[in-house]
Design a protein around this motif. Structure first.
Motif, short mmCIF file in Angstrom:
data_model
loop_
_atom_site.label_atom_id
_atom_site.label_comp_id
_atom_site.label_asym_id
_atom_site.label_seq_id
_atom_site.Cartn_x
_atom_site.Cartn_y
_atom_site.Cartn_z
N SER A 14 75.19 86.88 31.89
CA SER A 14 76.06 85.77 32.28
C SER A 14 77.46 85.93 31.70
O SER A 14 78.46 85.69 32.39
N GLN A 17 79.27 88.61 33.68
CA GLN A 17 79.67 88.10 34.99
C GLN A 17 80.91 87.22 34.88
O GLN A 17 81.86 87.38 35.65
N GLU A 18 80.92 86.34 33.92
CA GLU A 18 82.07 85.45 33.73
C GLU A 18 83.33 86.23 33.35
O GLU A 18 84.41 85.98 33.88
N GLN A 21 84.87 88.12 36.24
CA GLN A 21 85.54 87.25 37.19
C GLN A 21 86.86 86.72 36.63
O GLN A 21 87.81 86.52 37.38
N LEU A 30 84.36 80.18 27.91
CA LEU A 30 83.28 81.12 28.21
C LEU A 30 81.96 80.57 27.67
O LEU A 30 80.94 80.57 28.37
N ARG A 33 80.64 77.78 29.81
CA ARG A 33 80.08 78.24 31.08
C ARG A 33 78.69 78.86 30.93
O ARG A 33 77.89 78.81 31.85
#
Length: 153
Positions: A14, A17-18, A21, A30, A33
């Motif tokens: 995760s 991925q963050e 992006q 972060l 999220r």
């Protein structure tokens, strides 16, 4: 997270991925999220960096507004010289974006961004003067660029 060849847990995935992006996220955002505190996510990111999974952070820049309207891939065949000479040249040569050692007919593949065909011709001449044979493909369009390398779920 385990050492090289490691399997990433769901939180590490995760986080990656963050960051892919939006690498400009604060650790606080972060963490929000992915469901961790800022200190906890900071530690995880540090471990991902130390494990050389996260290699760096940067900005993607469009080459055309910077006067680089020609993008090309150049397959370079070694003509008996050592490729370190090519790598040294590529590191110093303006317009060379990437240099990859490859299998097949070519020993290296270069990605270049140049102002025009004349600049490409000059660059190819330099490679020929170094003793290399080249196979060049000019990019006409790029239907897919900068796709994220997300870890498998």
């Amino acid at each position: 997270m385990k050492s090289s060849g490691q399997t990433l847990d769901a939180l590490d995935q995760s986080i990656l991925q963050e960051l892919q992006q939006d690498s400009r996220l604060s650790m606080r955002e972060l963490g929000r999220r992915v469901g961790l505190s800022a200190p906890a996510v900071t530690e995880r990111v540090r471990r991902l960096e130390e494990a050389r999974i996260v290699l760096g952070y940067g900005v993607r820049v469009s080459s055309k507004p910077l006067g680089r309207s020609i993008t090309a891939f150049i397959g370079v065949k070694d003509s008996g010289r050592n490729d370190p000479a090519l790598v040294r040249w590529a590191r110093e040569r303006d317009g060379v974006l990437e240099c990859h050692s490859v299998t097949g007919d070519n020993s290296c593949m270069l990605k270049v961004a140049l102002p025009d065909v004349a600049a490409l011709e000059t660059l190819l001449g330099e490679l020929i003067d170094l003793g290399f044979t080249c196979d060049t493909s000019i990019v006409l369009s790029t239907p897919l660029e900068g796709k994220l390398l997300l870890p498998p779920a």
